[in-house]
Design an enzyme around this catalytic site. Structure first.
Site, PDB file in Angstrom:
ATOM      1  CD  GLU A 173       4.880 -13.158  -0.172  1.00  0.00           C
ATOM      2  OE1 GLU A 173       5.826 -13.522  -0.885  1.00  0.00           O
ATOM      3  OE2 GLU A 173       3.745 -13.631  -0.288  1.00  0.00           O
ATOM      4  CD  GLU A 353       0.801 -11.552  -2.723  1.00  0.00           C
ATOM      5  OE1 GLU A 353       1.222 -12.684  -3.065  1.00  0.00           O
ATOM      6  OE2 GLU A 353       1.523 -10.541  -2.655  1.00  0.00           O
TER       7      GLU A 353
HETATM    8  C1  FCB Z   1       3.979 -14.049  -3.614  1.00  0.00           C
HETATM    9  C2  FCB Z   1       4.433 -12.676  -4.076  1.00  0.00           C
HETATM   10  C3  FCB Z   1       3.755 -12.218  -5.328  1.00  0.00           C
HETATM   11  C4  FCB Z   1       3.549 -13.335  -6.314  1.00  0.00           C
HETATM   12  C5  FCB Z   1       2.889 -14.514  -5.646  1.00  0.00           C
HETATM   13  C6  FCB Z   1       2.594 -15.656  -6.573  1.00  0.00           C
HETATM   14  O1  FCB Z   1       4.999 -14.645  -2.882  1.00  0.00           O
HETATM   15  O2  FCB Z   1       4.201 -11.718  -3.079  1.00  0.00           O
HETATM   16  O3  FCB Z   1       4.493 -11.150  -5.863  1.00  0.00           O
HETATM   17  O4  FCB Z   1       4.742 -13.666  -6.908  1.00  0.00           O
HETATM   18  O5  FCB Z   1       3.693 -14.966  -4.602  1.00  0.00           O
END
Ligand code: FCB
Length: 448
Positions: A173, A353
């Protein structure tokens, strides 16, 4: 009325689909000063009064550094086929350049061995936000030299571990590092300078491209790529202002990272909205950034709702909001992925994620997090829909395995499918973990 379909995963995934869980170093490891680890910008930031909502730090976090075997056993017990974690750069190279810390590499080597012994595929991220403080002292990501230090670090990890892990992602990210770290200052290093944020985003992309080339030269078997946070941008109304705002939002957050990697250019619409005079791109930079990647990691949580009105028009949130205040909007995942497929020549995708913060409570030893289970089911259906429309997705990682240090929210927000009692470090499977375990088992026995 909730849609009854949301309570089942109505689609079938390929038998080869990878089901995993994800974490990152600073959020779980603790052991901040152990075995020669150097300080990172998150140590500095979390120890600065007023930066973290609950005043906490990642000094201990989930103490995963000492409890990794127990955590690997939990992952294996979930039937998860894959684990995504990050390497803390300051643990393996305390100053971010120069000397390597063998004790730090040993930790990750033991972790890799423990996962391999349980047949768990390993997905490594090199940079999940914990820049060595020594590099920050020289300007951090605003200093172009950091891109070269990063490539050296990447090649060293590839040389040591590149034949023992399935994938290596350069960044997690970069949008967050650039914008939250340097634009608003909510994240480390806490700089609030939007112009600096744009330059940082370029250096992050450049460091990705240089690291890709440095790792390719090592010739390891791991697949190499990057992890981006992505969303769709929905105009709140059909007004020109809202529609334009949504287009610009998408250009600045999604295309700003995708276009350089896949096309070697920045999106024109976003370029028109930055101070070009303050933005320095050297001659060969775009070629360096545009390197073939073997996979793209997509992190998806919610959409961005764009309203130019005052007061802003807010989303209705038919499916509710998480404890972070993020709208549950699974359709966005389908729209995002199918949109990307139209716009880019994509490599295989992993959802690296996706998850939900819930204000979990332990009642008689049980954590009944039905809302999280529903969230995952909704998103798996949305993901399957994108796959049916031809998007090549090979795996899904729930964020997160454990409750952990949620950056500037400290320990106040819980994303885990495993509950962590921070006073005792006791781990308890939430109902979502039990559900994920049985879902994975049943989906392994089906085929598409
Ligand atoms: C993302 C991050 C991770 C966590 C989630 C909730 O942006 O990569 O580390 O904080 O959000």
């Amino acid at each position: 009325m909730p849609n009854p379909d949301q309570h089942i995963v109505s689609r079938t995934f390929p038998a080869s689909f990878i089901w995993g869980v994800a974490t990152s170093a600073y959020q779980i490891e603790g052991a901040a000063q152990t075995d020669g680890r150097g300080p990172s910008i998150w140590d500095t930031f979390s120890h600065t009064p007023g930066k973290i909502i609950d005043g906490s730090t990642g000094d201990v976090a989930c103490d995963h550094y000492h409890r990794y075997q127990e955590d690997v056993d939990i992952i294996a017990g979930l039937n998860a086929g894959a684990y995504r974690f990050s390497i803390a750069w300051p643990r393996v190279q305390p100053l971010g350049s120069g000397v390597w810390n063998e004790a730090g590499f040993d930790f990750y080597s033991r972790l890799i061995d423990a996962l391999t012994a349980k047949n768990i595929r390993i997905h490594v991220t090199l940079y999940h936000w914990d820049l060595p403080q020594a590099l920050q002292d020289q300007g951090g990501w605003l200093n172009r030299d950091t891109t070269e230090h990063f490539a050296v670090y990447a090649a060293e990890v590839a040389r040591r571990f590149g034949n023992r892990v399935a994938t290596i992602a350069t960044h997690n990210e970069p949008w967050c590092t650039a914008n939250l770290g340097h634009g608003t200052g909510q994240f480390a290093p806490g700089m609030a300078d939007p112009k600096a944020a744009v330059q940082v985003s370029h250096h992050l992309l450049l460091s990705h491209g240089l690291a890709m080339q440095a790792m390719r030269a090592v010739k390891c078997s791991a697949k190499l790529g990057i992890v981006l946070n992505q969303w769709t941008a929905t105009p709140a109304t059909e007004s020109d202002a809202d529609v334009m705002m949504a287009k610009l939002e998408y250009a600045k957050s999604v295309q700003w990272y995708m276009d350089p990697i896949f096309k070697g250019t920045y999106p024109e619409l976003a370029l028109q909205n930055i101070d070009r005079a303050a933005f320095s791109v050297h001659e060969n930079d775009m070629n360096n950034i545009r390197q073939p990647i073997d996979f793209l990691g997509v992190n998806y949580y919610t959409r961005v709702f764009c309203s130019a009105a005052t007061p802003k028009v807010l989303p209705e949130g038919k499916l509710g909001f998480s404890d972070m205040g993020w709208e549950t909007y699974p359709q966005g995942l389908t729209d995002l992925l199918t949109g990307l497929k139209k716009e880019y020549d994509l490599p295989p995708i992993y959802i690296t994620e996706n998850g939900m913060a819930v204000a979990d409570k332990v009642v008689d030893g049980v954590i009944d997090d039905e809302a999280r289970i529903t969230y995952v089911k909704l998103h798996l259906n949305a993901l399957a829909e994108a796959m049916e429309q031809g998007v090549n997705v090979q795996g899904y990682f729930y964020w997160s395995l454990l409750d952990n240090y949620e950056w500037n929210s400290g320990y106040a927000k819980r994303f885990g499918i495993v509950y962590v009692d921070y006073a005792t470090q006791k781990r308890t499977l939430k109902n979502s973990a039990l559900w994920y375990r049985s879902f994975i088992s049943s989906s392994k026995t089906k085929s598409a």
